[in-house]
Motif scaffolding. Structure first.
Motif, PDB file in Angstrom:
ATOM      1  N   HIS A 152      14.858 -27.922 -20.541  1.00 41.43           N
ATOM      2  CA  HIS A 152      15.495 -27.636 -21.833  1.00 41.43           C
ATOM      3  C   HIS A 152      15.493 -26.139 -22.164  1.00 41.43           C
ATOM      4  O   HIS A 152      15.820 -25.761 -23.293  1.00 41.43           O
ATOM      5  N   ALA A 153      15.148 -25.296 -21.200  1.00 41.29           N
ATOM      6  CA  ALA A 153      15.182 -23.846 -21.429  1.00 41.29           C
ATOM      7  C   ALA A 153      16.619 -23.382 -21.636  1.00 41.29           C
ATOM      8  O   ALA A 153      17.566 -23.943 -21.071  1.00 41.29           O
ATOM      9  N   ASP A 154      16.786 -22.340 -22.447  1.00 44.82           N
ATOM     10  CA  ASP A 154      18.123 -21.788 -22.676  1.00 44.82           C
ATOM     11  C   ASP A 154      18.670 -21.112 -21.425  1.00 44.82           C
ATOM     12  O   ASP A 154      19.878 -21.088 -21.203  1.00 44.82           O
ATOM     13  N   GLN A 155      17.759 -20.534 -20.626  1.00 44.74           N
ATOM     14  CA  GLN A 155      18.168 -19.983 -19.344  1.00 44.74           C
ATOM     15  C   GLN A 155      16.983 -20.043 -18.383  1.00 44.74           C
ATOM     16  O   GLN A 155      15.829 -20.014 -18.795  1.00 44.74           O
ATOM     17  N   VAL A 156      17.310 -20.160 -17.098  1.00 45.82           N
ATOM     18  CA  VAL A 156      16.290 -20.186 -16.047  1.00 45.82           C
ATOM     19  C   VAL A 156      16.557 -19.013 -15.112  1.00 45.82           C
ATOM     20  O   VAL A 156      17.683 -18.839 -14.621  1.00 45.82           O
ATOM     21  N   LEU A 157      15.539 -18.176 -14.893  1.00 45.25           N
ATOM     22  CA  LEU A 157      15.617 -17.089 -13.929  1.00 45.25           C
ATOM     23  C   LEU A 157      14.924 -17.546 -12.651  1.00 45.25           C
ATOM     24  O   LEU A 157      13.771 -17.964 -12.690  1.00 45.25           O
TER      25      LEU A 157
ATOM     26  N   ALA B 249      12.954 -19.481 -18.910  1.00 41.15           N
ATOM     27  CA  ALA B 249      12.006 -19.959 -17.897  1.00 41.15           C
ATOM     28  C   ALA B 249      12.134 -19.093 -16.649  1.00 41.15           C
ATOM     29  O   ALA B 249      13.241 -18.688 -16.268  1.00 41.15           O
ATOM     30  N   ILE B 250      11.009 -18.818 -16.004  1.00 39.29           N
ATOM     31  CA  ILE B 250      10.964 -17.987 -14.807  1.00 39.29           C
ATOM     32  C   ILE B 250      10.328 -18.806 -13.697  1.00 39.29           C
ATOM     33  O   ILE B 250       9.167 -19.226 -13.815  1.00 39.29           O
ATOM     34  N   VAL B 251      11.080 -19.070 -12.644  1.00 37.18           N
ATOM     35  CA  VAL B 251      10.595 -19.929 -11.564  1.00 37.18           C
ATOM     36  C   VAL B 251      10.793 -19.231 -10.221  1.00 37.18           C
ATOM     37  O   VAL B 251      11.523 -18.242 -10.109  1.00 37.18           O
ATOM     38  N   GLY B 252      10.149 -19.773  -9.206  1.00 40.19           N
ATOM     39  CA  GLY B 252      10.276 -19.217  -7.859  1.00 40.19           C
ATOM     40  C   GLY B 252       9.055 -19.576  -7.041  1.00 40.19           C
ATOM     41  O   GLY B 252       8.044 -20.048  -7.556  1.00 40.19           O
ATOM     42  N   ARG B 253       9.153 -19.338  -5.737  1.00 43.21           N
ATOM     43  CA  ARG B 253       8.023 -19.621  -4.854  1.00 43.21           C
ATOM     44  C   ARG B 253       6.841 -18.718  -5.185  1.00 43.21           C
ATOM     45  O   ARG B 253       6.992 -17.691  -5.846  1.00 43.21           O
TER      46      ARG B 253
ATOM     47  N   HIS C 155      19.286 -25.271 -16.410  1.00 46.15           N
ATOM     48  CA  HIS C 155      18.797 -26.239 -15.421  1.00 46.15           C
ATOM     49  C   HIS C 155      19.966 -26.992 -14.775  1.00 46.15           C
ATOM     50  O   HIS C 155      20.069 -27.078 -13.539  1.00 46.15           O
ATOM     51  N   ALA C 156      20.871 -27.506 -15.616  1.00 41.03           N
ATOM     52  CA  ALA C 156      21.988 -28.289 -15.102  1.00 41.03           C
ATOM     53  C   ALA C 156      22.929 -27.432 -14.241  1.00 41.03           C
ATOM     54  O   ALA C 156      23.394 -27.869 -13.183  1.00 41.03           O
ATOM     55  N   GLU C 157      23.219 -26.217 -14.706  1.00 42.31           N
ATOM     56  CA  GLU C 157      24.105 -25.330 -13.951  1.00 42.31           C
ATOM     57  C   GLU C 157      23.529 -24.991 -12.582  1.00 42.31           C
ATOM     58  O   GLU C 157      24.254 -24.992 -11.567  1.00 42.31           O
TER      59      GLU C 157
ATOM     60  N   THR D 205      10.642 -16.862 -26.262  1.00 42.17           N
ATOM     61  CA  THR D 205       9.627 -17.387 -25.358  1.00 42.17           C
ATOM     62  C   THR D 205      10.023 -17.172 -23.901  1.00 42.17           C
ATOM     63  O   THR D 205      11.166 -17.434 -23.513  1.00 42.17           O
ATOM     64  N   LEU D 206       9.065 -16.684 -23.118  1.00 44.15           N
ATOM     65  CA  LEU D 206       9.233 -16.572 -21.672  1.00 44.15           C
ATOM     66  C   LEU D 206       8.177 -17.444 -21.011  1.00 44.15           C
ATOM     67  O   LEU D 206       6.977 -17.299 -21.292  1.00 44.15           O
ATOM     68  N   ILE D 207       8.612 -18.364 -20.161  1.00 40.96           N
ATOM     69  CA  ILE D 207       7.713 -19.338 -19.551  1.00 40.96           C
ATOM     70  C   ILE D 207       7.743 -19.204 -18.034  1.00 40.96           C
ATOM     71  O   ILE D 207       8.809 -19.341 -17.412  1.00 40.96           O
TER      72      ILE D 207
END
Length: 224
Positions: free
Chosen positions: A182-187, A12-16, A200-202, A170-172
């Motif tokens: 539930h993503a394996d990693q979040v950027l 997952a890719i998040v940010g402002r 997410h939890a970390e 998958t890149l979201i």
């Protein structure tokens, strides 16, 4: 910026807004060329691949769905030109699109208008997902695919995506952080840089930018 998306995982890719999420995603199918550095696909620099060969490995579902002034059948079959009618219908069922398609004046042969103008936002997204299911590419990019939908349409689209994501890399790009739990990693991107990486939890436990964005989003949700 450096990261690895392992085969079969969800990143997952998040940010402002303006942090670089879409720019990052558009590098993979070479809509942009990197000015420096490398993007590797199975140990190959993607610039060494023919563009058509690279893009055959990628399915893209974005907020701005690209549909043509043609029939439902032709728009879905764009994902796989030699697909049979049965394969198209199977993709429509998996994308939760069969029910509304059957109600169209000419069913799967109904012309949907320029950019799918005769369909709702949720219906257009489900056709885009059906196209991606039919294409069956090993890499899936979701660019805020549900950001502009109402709750019912989002539920249907999210359910359709659940049929599409398994067994793919998958890149979201996610607007709603609740969708990346539930993503394996979040950027976490910030002003074009990779600020944080983790689950997410970390990231919540770390109390950094992701935690701040999460708190702000749910505070806004509670207020509304």
């Amino acid at each position: 910026m450096s990261f690895t998306a392992k085969p079969g995982t969800v990143t997952a890719i998040v940010g402002r807004s303006g942090s670089g999420k879409t720019s990052l995603i558009r590098l993979l199918p070479r809509f942009y060329e990197p000015s420096s550095g490398h993007i590797m696909l199975d140990d190959l620099d993607i610039r060494e691949l023919k563009l058509a060969d690279l893009r055959r490995q990628i399915a893209l579902v974005s907020q701005q769905v690209m549909l043509f002034d043609d029939s439902v059948m032709a728009n879905v079959r764009y994902g796989k030109a030699d697909a049979s009618d049965a394969e198209v219908w199977q993709a429509l069922r998996a994308a939760n699109a069969e029910e509304f398609v059957l109600k169209l004046p000419e069913g799967v042969h109904t012309a949907i208008g320029e950019r799918g103008g005769r369909l709702s936002g949720g219906q257009k997204q489900r056709l885009a997902i059906a196209r991606a299911i039919l294409k069956d590419a090993p890499i899936l990019i979701l660019d805020e695919a549900t950001a502009a939908l109402d709750n019912e349409s989002e539920r249907l689209v999210q359910d359709a995506l659940a049929h599409l994501i398994p067994d793919r890399t998958t890149l979201i790009i996610a607007h709603r952080l609740s969708t990346v739990e539930h993503a394996d990693q979040v950027l976490v991107l910030d002003e074009g840089r990779l600020a944080e990486v983790g689950t997410h939890a970390e990231l919540l436990q770390r109390g950094g930018l992701y935690s701040h964005l999460h708190q702000m989003q749910f505070r806004d949700s509670d207020s509304s």
